[in-house]
Design a protein around this motif. Sequence first.
Motif, PDB file in Angstrom:
ATOM      1  N   LEU A 106      -6.459  -5.365   3.241  1.00 46.04           N
ATOM      2  CA  LEU A 106      -5.924  -5.977   4.463  1.00 46.04           C
ATOM      3  C   LEU A 106      -6.775  -7.147   4.945  1.00 46.04           C
ATOM      4  O   LEU A 106      -6.318  -7.953   5.759  1.00 46.04           O
ATOM      5  CB  LEU A 106      -5.831  -4.924   5.573  1.00 46.04           C
ATOM      6  N   PRO A 138      -1.463   1.432  -5.477  1.00 47.50           N
ATOM      7  CA  PRO A 138      -0.847   2.753  -5.487  1.00 47.50           C
ATOM      8  C   PRO A 138      -1.745   3.740  -4.753  1.00 47.50           C
ATOM      9  O   PRO A 138      -2.935   3.462  -4.527  1.00 47.50           O
ATOM     10  CB  PRO A 138      -0.765   3.103  -6.975  1.00 47.50           C
ATOM     11  N   PHE A 155       3.878  -1.007   3.816  1.00 47.68           N
ATOM     12  CA  PHE A 155       3.129   0.245   3.699  1.00 47.68           C
ATOM     13  C   PHE A 155       4.082   1.431   3.670  1.00 47.68           C
ATOM     14  O   PHE A 155       5.045   1.482   4.445  1.00 47.68           O
ATOM     15  CB  PHE A 155       2.185   0.375   4.900  1.00 47.68           C
ATOM     16  N   ILE A 163      -3.403   0.654   9.982  1.00 49.27           N
ATOM     17  CA  ILE A 163      -3.039  -0.645   9.388  1.00 49.27           C
ATOM     18  C   ILE A 163      -2.565  -1.598  10.479  1.00 49.27           C
ATOM     19  O   ILE A 163      -2.955  -2.775  10.507  1.00 49.27           O
ATOM     20  CB  ILE A 163      -1.984  -0.434   8.281  1.00 49.27           C
ATOM     21  N   GLY A 195      -7.875   2.231  -5.817  1.00 47.74           N
ATOM     22  CA  GLY A 195      -8.824   2.855  -4.900  1.00 47.74           C
ATOM     23  C   GLY A 195      -8.122   3.639  -3.810  1.00 47.74           C
ATOM     24  O   GLY A 195      -6.897   3.757  -3.798  1.00 47.74           O
ATOM     25  N   ILE A 199       0.888  -1.167   0.000  1.00 46.30           N
ATOM     26  CA  ILE A 199       0.000   0.000   0.000  1.00 46.30           C
ATOM     27  C   ILE A 199       0.921   1.209   0.000  1.00 46.30           C
ATOM     28  O   ILE A 199       1.755   1.380   0.888  1.00 46.30           O
ATOM     29  CB  ILE A 199      -0.916  -0.007   1.239  1.00 46.30           C
ATOM     30  N   LEU A 251       6.985   5.532   7.411  1.00 51.11           N
ATOM     31  CA  LEU A 251       6.065   6.624   7.750  1.00 51.11           C
ATOM     32  C   LEU A 251       6.754   7.988   7.635  1.00 51.11           C
ATOM     33  O   LEU A 251       7.811   8.098   7.039  1.00 51.11           O
ATOM     34  CB  LEU A 251       5.504   6.375   9.155  1.00 51.11           C
ATOM     35  N   GLY A 252       6.150   8.971   8.210  1.00 48.99           N
ATOM     36  CA  GLY A 252       6.624  10.341   8.050  1.00 48.99           C
ATOM     37  C   GLY A 252       7.798  10.674   8.951  1.00 48.99           C
ATOM     38  O   GLY A 252       8.347   9.824   9.644  1.00 48.99           O
TER      39      GLY A 252
HETATM   40  P1  NAD Z   1      -1.534   8.286   3.435  1.00 49.92           P
HETATM   41  O1  NAD Z   1      -1.272   7.623   4.738  1.00 49.92           O
HETATM   42  O2  NAD Z   1      -2.636   9.275   3.342  1.00 49.92           O
HETATM   43  O3  NAD Z   1      -1.849   7.181   2.304  1.00 49.92           O
HETATM   44  C1  NAD Z   1      -0.936   6.145   2.011  1.00 49.92           C
HETATM   45  C2  NAD Z   1      -1.692   4.979   1.408  1.00 49.92           C
HETATM   46  O4  NAD Z   1      -2.538   4.400   2.410  1.00 49.92           O
HETATM   47  C3  NAD Z   1      -2.586   5.327   0.238  1.00 49.92           C
HETATM   48  O5  NAD Z   1      -2.431   4.355  -0.745  1.00 49.92           O
HETATM   49  C4  NAD Z   1      -3.986   5.283   0.860  1.00 49.92           C
HETATM   50  O6  NAD Z   1      -4.999   5.008  -0.071  1.00 49.92           O
HETATM   51  C5  NAD Z   1      -3.833   4.162   1.859  1.00 49.92           C
HETATM   52  N1  NAD Z   1      -4.800   4.141   2.967  1.00 49.92           N
HETATM   53  C6  NAD Z   1      -5.457   5.182   3.534  1.00 49.92           C
HETATM   54  N2  NAD Z   1      -6.229   4.759   4.559  1.00 49.92           N
HETATM   55  C7  NAD Z   1      -6.059   3.407   4.643  1.00 49.92           C
HETATM   56  C8  NAD Z   1      -6.564   2.401   5.513  1.00 49.92           C
HETATM   57  N3  NAD Z   1      -7.413   2.684   6.496  1.00 49.92           N
HETATM   58  N4  NAD Z   1      -6.156   1.127   5.323  1.00 49.92           N
HETATM   59  C9  NAD Z   1      -5.280   0.818   4.340  1.00 49.92           C
HETATM   60  N5  NAD Z   1      -4.768   1.733   3.484  1.00 49.92           N
HETATM   61  C10 NAD Z   1      -5.147   3.015   3.640  1.00 49.92           C
HETATM   62  O7  NAD Z   1      -0.137   8.934   2.991  1.00 49.92           O
HETATM   63  P2  NAD Z   1       0.207   9.766   1.691  1.00 49.92           P
HETATM   64  O8  NAD Z   1      -0.436  11.108   1.742  1.00 49.92           O
HETATM   65  O9  NAD Z   1      -0.003   8.940   0.480  1.00 49.92           O
HETATM   66  O10 NAD Z   1       1.783   9.924   1.864  1.00 49.92           O
HETATM   67  C11 NAD Z   1       2.380  10.936   2.621  1.00 49.92           C
HETATM   68  C12 NAD Z   1       3.009  10.378   3.873  1.00 49.92           C
HETATM   69  O11 NAD Z   1       3.879   9.296   3.530  1.00 49.92           O
HETATM   70  C13 NAD Z   1       3.887  11.380   4.592  1.00 49.92           C
HETATM   71  O12 NAD Z   1       3.692  11.273   5.978  1.00 49.92           O
HETATM   72  C14 NAD Z   1       5.297  10.933   4.221  1.00 49.92           C
HETATM   73  O13 NAD Z   1       6.292  11.339   5.136  1.00 49.92           O
HETATM   74  C15 NAD Z   1       5.132   9.463   4.167  1.00 49.92           C
HETATM   75  N6  NAD Z   1       6.171   8.828   3.367  1.00 49.92           N
HETATM   76  C16 NAD Z   1       7.103   8.071   3.997  1.00 49.92           C
HETATM   77  C17 NAD Z   1       8.128   7.492   3.275  1.00 49.92           C
HETATM   78  C18 NAD Z   1       9.196   6.670   3.932  1.00 49.92           C
HETATM   79  O14 NAD Z   1       9.952   6.027   3.227  1.00 49.92           O
HETATM   80  N7  NAD Z   1       9.298   6.645   5.252  1.00 49.92           N
HETATM   81  C19 NAD Z   1       8.179   7.681   1.879  1.00 49.92           C
HETATM   82  C20 NAD Z   1       7.196   8.442   1.265  1.00 49.92           C
HETATM   83  C21 NAD Z   1       6.190   9.014   2.022  1.00 49.92           C
END
Ligand code: NAD
Length: 468
Positions: free
Chosen positions: A209, A170, A218, A228, A200, A142, A243-244
């Motif tokens: 999941l 994606p 993820f 998750i 989606g 994801i 994560l972030g």
């Molecule tokens: P997001 O958490 O909004 O979404 C990420 C993915 O999760 C998407 O595909 C979304 O559809 C899915 N998603 C949303 N709710 C879900 C749920 N309940 N269950 C399963 N899947 C779900 O994040 P974003 O806006 O796409 O990305 C930005 C964040 O990602 C920032 O915090 C950034 O720092 C982080 N990030 C981290 C890395 C890393 O390598 N550590 C790399 C890139 C981005």
Amino acid sequence: MAHIEPHCPTIDRMSTLTITNPATGAPLAEVPIDDAAAIGVKAHAARSAQPAWAARPLAERVDIIRRFRAAIVRELETLATTLTQEVGKPIAQSRNELNGLLGRLDFFIAHAADALADETVHDEGGMRERISHVPLGLVANISAWNYPWFVSCNVVVPALIAGNAVLYKPSEYATLSGEHLVRLLYEAGVPNTVLALVVGGGATGAALLDQRVDGVFFTGSHATGMRIARALEGRLVKLQLELGGKDPTYVRADADPKAAAESLADGAMYNSGQSCCSVERIYVHQSVYDAFVEHFLTTVDGMRVGDPMDDATYIGAIARAPQLDVLDAQVADAKAKGASLRRGGHRLANQAYAPTVFTEVDHTMDLMREESFGPVIGIQKVKSDAEAVALMNDTRYGLTAGVYTKDETAAREVLNRVNAGSVYWNCCDRVSPRLPWSGVGDSGIGLTLSTHGIRAFTRTKAWHLRQP
Ligand code: NAD
């Protein structure tokens, strides 16, 4: 835009995802969303196809990735244009992402055999002990939108090389790039059962999941990562969360303030600040503070904001409109608490945000504590290395951290004491395929990249072999 047909014609479609260009608002595509039943069909097909995929010689799977790489080179301009149109990334930076991806693929191609080779760890008196690395089975990826090619390929490519089947979702903000990625892997030779695109948003991710998977990988926000982790509670499934961050850098008294400012302004503002490893807060020793701030502002003043399709644009659109509210709130909070706004602090046309620089900041402000994920930065004056280290560690995150100094020994001392997955000396906002990418604390668990990031898609199996 041609869409990939599902490999099972009986798939039931729930509704569609409307994809728009964040910079112009123009609709780009309507893509059918996968509902739970559709995901179930794909998961079943992928699980059934995985053993045959894993049984193919590793060299064949690696050759497929070689062909995928060649296709990216061939289609680079089309792929870059799609990426810019759907996420608002400046076109030059979209090309950079795709060119940078080639180096990552080269690493996987070159190191897969070594990383996955069986190891004999003991051979004495007729007793041999071996370790093998076997695929997890069916894994879910994801993914995020900010570097969709990087973060997806960090997972999908080594997972496939290691012999797994992959359900790949994606981000809803980077679906068209995800479609290209899957199409090119199919064209390169990955069976369309072994890899499945799942289209989606959050609900689709949550439905994914519910499938019986052997690993969940993820990339995204901490909030979603926690959702998750909770959704998988009670299931013994391998979970990786990237994560972030709230990545700090310290500019020591002996640093060159101009060189540091130019490097850090780029680290803070590149990709319009929407990188997990963007520089998010800067601490500067008081002896170089004024010079640093002056050079930082000059560098920011030279950054061109504009049409993401223009080669000269450096700051493009904010991909997700709600993030503008986060940036506005951080700006208002910093102002209310006495920070000095030196540049920007407001929205621009085409869903862009003005490069924003605050000084006189402190840790009461959200700007210095919560991920901004936009072209917004706070610069805080410090009196000593000890104060800088304490502030750098005053966070729940721990993705990257850096120091600018001429003194390598001092740099190592600072970086040894900082809690982060990656540390930088005189550089920032940098990812290498040769090094593991991981986070501490709320920045996540697990890792991608490096040989460890190939083995991450396997489990280690122990062999006790006694010669009769
Ligand atoms: P997001 O958490 O909004 O979404 C990420 C993915 O999760 C998407 O595909 C979304 O559809 C899915 N998603 C949303 N709710 C879900 C749920 N309940 N269950 C399963 N899947 C779900 O994040 P974003 O806006 O796409 O990305 C930005 C964040 O990602 C920032 O915090 C950034 O720092 C982080 N990030 C981290 C890395 C890393 O390598 N550590 C790399 C890139 C981005």
